[in-house]
Motif scaffolding. Structure first.
Motif, PDB file in Angstrom:
ATOM      1  N   GLY A   7       0.789  -1.229   0.000  1.00  0.00           N
ATOM      2  CA  GLY A   7       0.000   0.000   0.000  1.00  0.00           C
ATOM      3  C   GLY A   7       0.816   1.271   0.000  1.00  0.00           C
ATOM      4  N   HIS A   8       2.128   1.148  -0.161  1.00  0.00           N
ATOM      5  CA  HIS A   8       3.013   2.312  -0.123  1.00  0.00           C
ATOM      6  C   HIS A   8       3.882   2.396  -1.377  1.00  0.00           C
ATOM      7  N   CYS A   9       4.413   3.602  -1.578  1.00  0.00           N
ATOM      8  CA  CYS A   9       5.432   3.799  -2.620  1.00  0.00           C
ATOM      9  C   CYS A   9       6.744   3.270  -2.049  1.00  0.00           C
ATOM     10  N   ALA A  10       7.390   2.366  -2.756  1.00  0.00           N
ATOM     11  CA  ALA A  10       8.652   1.794  -2.270  1.00  0.00           C
ATOM     12  C   ALA A  10       9.800   2.798  -2.308  1.00  0.00           C
ATOM     13  N   GLY A  11       9.565   3.946  -2.959  1.00  0.00           N
ATOM     14  CA  GLY A  11      10.611   4.963  -3.022  1.00  0.00           C
ATOM     15  C   GLY A  11      10.607   5.897  -1.840  1.00  0.00           C
ATOM     16  N   CYS A  12       9.478   6.561  -1.604  1.00  0.00           N
ATOM     17  CA  CYS A  12       9.379   7.549  -0.523  1.00  0.00           C
ATOM     18  C   CYS A  12       8.608   7.042   0.691  1.00  0.00           C
ATOM     19  N   ARG A  13       7.996   5.832   0.570  1.00  0.00           N
ATOM     20  CA  ARG A  13       7.244   5.174   1.642  1.00  0.00           C
ATOM     21  C   ARG A  13       5.917   5.853   1.990  1.00  0.00           C
ATOM     22  N   VAL A  14       5.449   6.773   1.148  1.00  0.00           N
ATOM     23  CA  VAL A  14       4.164   7.415   1.398  1.00  0.00           C
ATOM     24  C   VAL A  14       3.040   6.406   1.099  1.00  0.00           C
ATOM     25  N   GLU A  15       1.949   6.485   1.871  1.00  0.00           N
ATOM     26  CA  GLU A  15       0.823   5.577   1.652  1.00  0.00           C
ATOM     27  C   GLU A  15       0.018   6.041   0.442  1.00  0.00           C
ATOM     28  N   PRO A  24      -3.350   6.397  -1.625  1.00  0.00           N
ATOM     29  CA  PRO A  24      -4.802   6.356  -1.415  1.00  0.00           C
ATOM     30  C   PRO A  24      -5.465   5.236  -2.233  1.00  0.00           C
ATOM     31  N   THR A  25      -6.602   4.765  -1.752  1.00  0.00           N
ATOM     32  CA  THR A  25      -7.303   3.650  -2.402  1.00  0.00           C
ATOM     33  C   THR A  25      -7.611   3.938  -3.868  1.00  0.00           C
ATOM     34  N   ALA A  26      -8.068   5.154  -4.160  1.00  0.00           N
ATOM     35  CA  ALA A  26      -8.421   5.516  -5.539  1.00  0.00           C
ATOM     36  C   ALA A  26      -7.207   5.392  -6.467  1.00  0.00           C
ATOM     37  N   LYS A  27      -6.057   5.863  -5.984  1.00  0.00           N
ATOM     38  CA  LYS A  27      -4.844   5.790  -6.800  1.00  0.00           C
ATOM     39  C   LYS A  27      -4.355   4.350  -6.918  1.00  0.00           C
ATOM     40  N   ALA A  28      -4.569   3.582  -5.842  1.00  0.00           N
ATOM     41  CA  ALA A  28      -4.172   2.180  -5.866  1.00  0.00           C
ATOM     42  C   ALA A  28      -5.001   1.408  -6.899  1.00  0.00           C
ATOM     43  N   ASN A  29      -6.277   1.749  -6.977  1.00  0.00           N
ATOM     44  CA  ASN A  29      -7.154   1.108  -7.968  1.00  0.00           C
ATOM     45  C   ASN A  29      -6.741   1.484  -9.385  1.00  0.00           C
ATOM     46  N   LYS A  30      -6.363   2.761  -9.545  1.00  0.00           N
ATOM     47  CA  LYS A  30      -5.896   3.226 -10.868  1.00  0.00           C
ATOM     48  C   LYS A  30      -4.613   2.488 -11.250  1.00  0.00           C
ATOM     49  N   LEU A  31      -3.735   2.277 -10.248  1.00  0.00           N
ATOM     50  CA  LEU A  31      -2.483   1.547 -10.489  1.00  0.00           C
ATOM     51  C   LEU A  31      -2.775   0.129 -10.992  1.00  0.00           C
ATOM     52  N   LYS A  32      -3.764  -0.528 -10.358  1.00  0.00           N
ATOM     53  CA  LYS A  32      -4.125  -1.892 -10.754  1.00  0.00           C
ATOM     54  C   LYS A  32      -4.653  -1.927 -12.187  1.00  0.00           C
ATOM     55  N   ALA A  33      -5.338  -0.850 -12.546  1.00  0.00           N
ATOM     56  CA  ALA A  33      -5.919  -0.788 -13.894  1.00  0.00           C
ATOM     57  C   ALA A  33      -4.891  -0.408 -14.956  1.00  0.00           C
ATOM     58  N   ILE A  51       1.446   4.430 -11.917  1.00  0.00           N
ATOM     59  CA  ILE A  51       0.964   5.766 -11.533  1.00  0.00           C
ATOM     60  C   ILE A  51       2.174   6.588 -11.114  1.00  0.00           C
ATOM     61  N   VAL A  52       1.983   7.908 -11.081  1.00  0.00           N
ATOM     62  CA  VAL A  52       3.074   8.793 -10.654  1.00  0.00           C
ATOM     63  C   VAL A  52       2.842   9.161  -9.192  1.00  0.00           C
ATOM     64  N   CYS A  53       3.852   8.942  -8.362  1.00  0.00           N
ATOM     65  CA  CYS A  53       3.759   9.248  -6.928  1.00  0.00           C
ATOM     66  C   CYS A  53       4.025  10.734  -6.688  1.00  0.00           C
ATOM     67  N   GLU A  54       3.727  11.182  -5.462  1.00  0.00           N
ATOM     68  CA  GLU A  54       3.999  12.575  -5.074  1.00  0.00           C
ATOM     69  C   GLU A  54       5.501  12.882  -5.144  1.00  0.00           C
ATOM     70  N   CYS A  55       6.317  11.846  -4.986  1.00  0.00           N
ATOM     71  CA  CYS A  55       7.778  12.040  -5.048  1.00  0.00           C
ATOM     72  C   CYS A  55       8.272  12.053  -6.492  1.00  0.00           C
ATOM     73  N   HIS A  56       7.321  11.974  -7.453  1.00  0.00           N
ATOM     74  CA  HIS A  56       7.603  12.008  -8.894  1.00  0.00           C
ATOM     75  C   HIS A  56       8.119  10.687  -9.456  1.00  0.00           C
ATOM     76  N   ARG A  57       8.295   9.687  -8.583  1.00  0.00           N
ATOM     77  CA  ARG A  57       8.686   8.368  -9.085  1.00  0.00           C
ATOM     78  C   ARG A  57       7.461   7.696  -9.738  1.00  0.00           C
ATOM     79  N   ILE A  58       7.763   6.742 -10.598  1.00  0.00           N
ATOM     80  CA  ILE A  58       6.693   5.989 -11.258  1.00  0.00           C
ATOM     81  C   ILE A  58       6.519   4.657 -10.531  1.00  0.00           C
ATOM     82  N   ILE A  59       5.337   4.482  -9.940  1.00  0.00           N
ATOM     83  CA  ILE A  59       5.055   3.244  -9.199  1.00  0.00           C
ATOM     84  C   ILE A  59       4.458   2.225 -10.160  1.00  0.00           C
ATOM     85  N   TYR A  60       4.964   0.986 -10.050  1.00  0.00           N
ATOM     86  CA  TYR A  60       4.433  -0.090 -10.900  1.00  0.00           C
ATOM     87  C   TYR A  60       3.952  -1.249 -10.018  1.00  0.00           C
ATOM     88  N   MET A  61       3.097  -2.043 -10.579  1.00  0.00           N
ATOM     89  CA  MET A  61       2.619  -3.236  -9.875  1.00  0.00           C
ATOM     90  C   MET A  61       3.641  -4.357 -10.042  1.00  0.00           C
TER      91      MET A  61
END
Length: 229
Positions: free
Chosen positions: A195-203, A205-214, A218-228
């Motif tokens: 449930g967190h960004c492995a880069g900055c460790r920020v949690e 949100p559910t909506a963004k997590a769902n978008k990530l699954k789809a 997604i782009v995190c607040e730290c500007h890194r690109i989170i992947y599944m």
């Protein structure tokens, strides 16, 4: 995405190799010695400039001393029998004044000579420190150059592999990768972890997590690109 992550893995190794060389103990010592050399070269220039000023002052006082000495010698060589009493008193007064001035000039000349000698000693000491520092600097420089040579084959190999991989990578994804990295954010791609960004460790949100699954990214607040993962 798998190929992009392999590309990033190579890039991480490349960065570690370059940083290990830049942050090596020998390079750190070399940088300190460089600062030391610059500092003492500056000190040496100031000492030399000060010594030149002292020499100018010495020459000026020496000329005054010689001029006054000539005046005293001229007065003392005069035949007093041909000079009136008032003139004799005036000459004696002038002679005494010149003698006093000669005494003070002599003392000032001696002080300046002492200062010049001290400056020369200080300059020689500084010069020797610079010579020793340069010798040590060259030793560390040689070691650093050897370190660069030792990692250069692997660096070239990685760069060649990355260049080859770029031909088959998604151009849009590669462009994003380069843009994020250019902003000093690295690594660029990080996994979604509990449930967190492995880069900055920020949690996330559910909506963004769902978008990530789809969307898979997604782009995190730290500007890194989170992947599944």
């Amino acid at each position: 995405m798998k190929q992009m992550l392999e590309y990033q893995k190579l890039d991480i190794e490349l960065n570690k190799l370059k940083k290990s060389n830049l942050n090596s103990e020998d390079r750190t010592k070399m940088a300190k010695l460089k600062d030391y050399i610059v500092e003492y070269q500056d000190k040496g220039m100031k000492i030399e400039s000060g010594a030149n000023d002292l020499i100018k002052d010495y020459e000026k006082l020496r000329k005054q001393y010689e001029t006054n000495l000539e005046k005293v010698q001229k007065i003392t060589s005069m035949e007093l029998s041909k000079v009136s009493l008032d003139e004799v008193n005036g000459l004696l007064s002038t002679s005494n004044a010149l003698s006093d001035e000669l005494y003070h000039l002599g003392r000032n000349i001696d002080l300046i000579i002492t200062k010049i000698q001290e400056s020369l000693n200080s300059f020689e000491e500084t010069k020797q420190k610079i010579i020793k520092a340069k010798q040590k600097y060259n030793i560390y420089k040689t070691k650093c150059e050897q370190d660069v040579k030792s990692i250069l084959p692997r660096v070239k190999e990685i760069e060649s592999q990355m260049a080859e991989m770029e031909k088959s990578l998604n151009p849009e994804l590669l462009a994003k990768y380069r843009a994020v990295k250019a902003d000093k954010v690295f690594p660029v791609f990080v996994p979604f972890s509990n449930g967190h960004c492995a880069g900055c460790r920020v949690e996330i949100p559910t909506a963004k997590a769902n978008k990530l699954k789809a969307d898979q990214t997604i782009v995190c607040e730290c500007h890194r690109i989170i992947y599944m993962p």
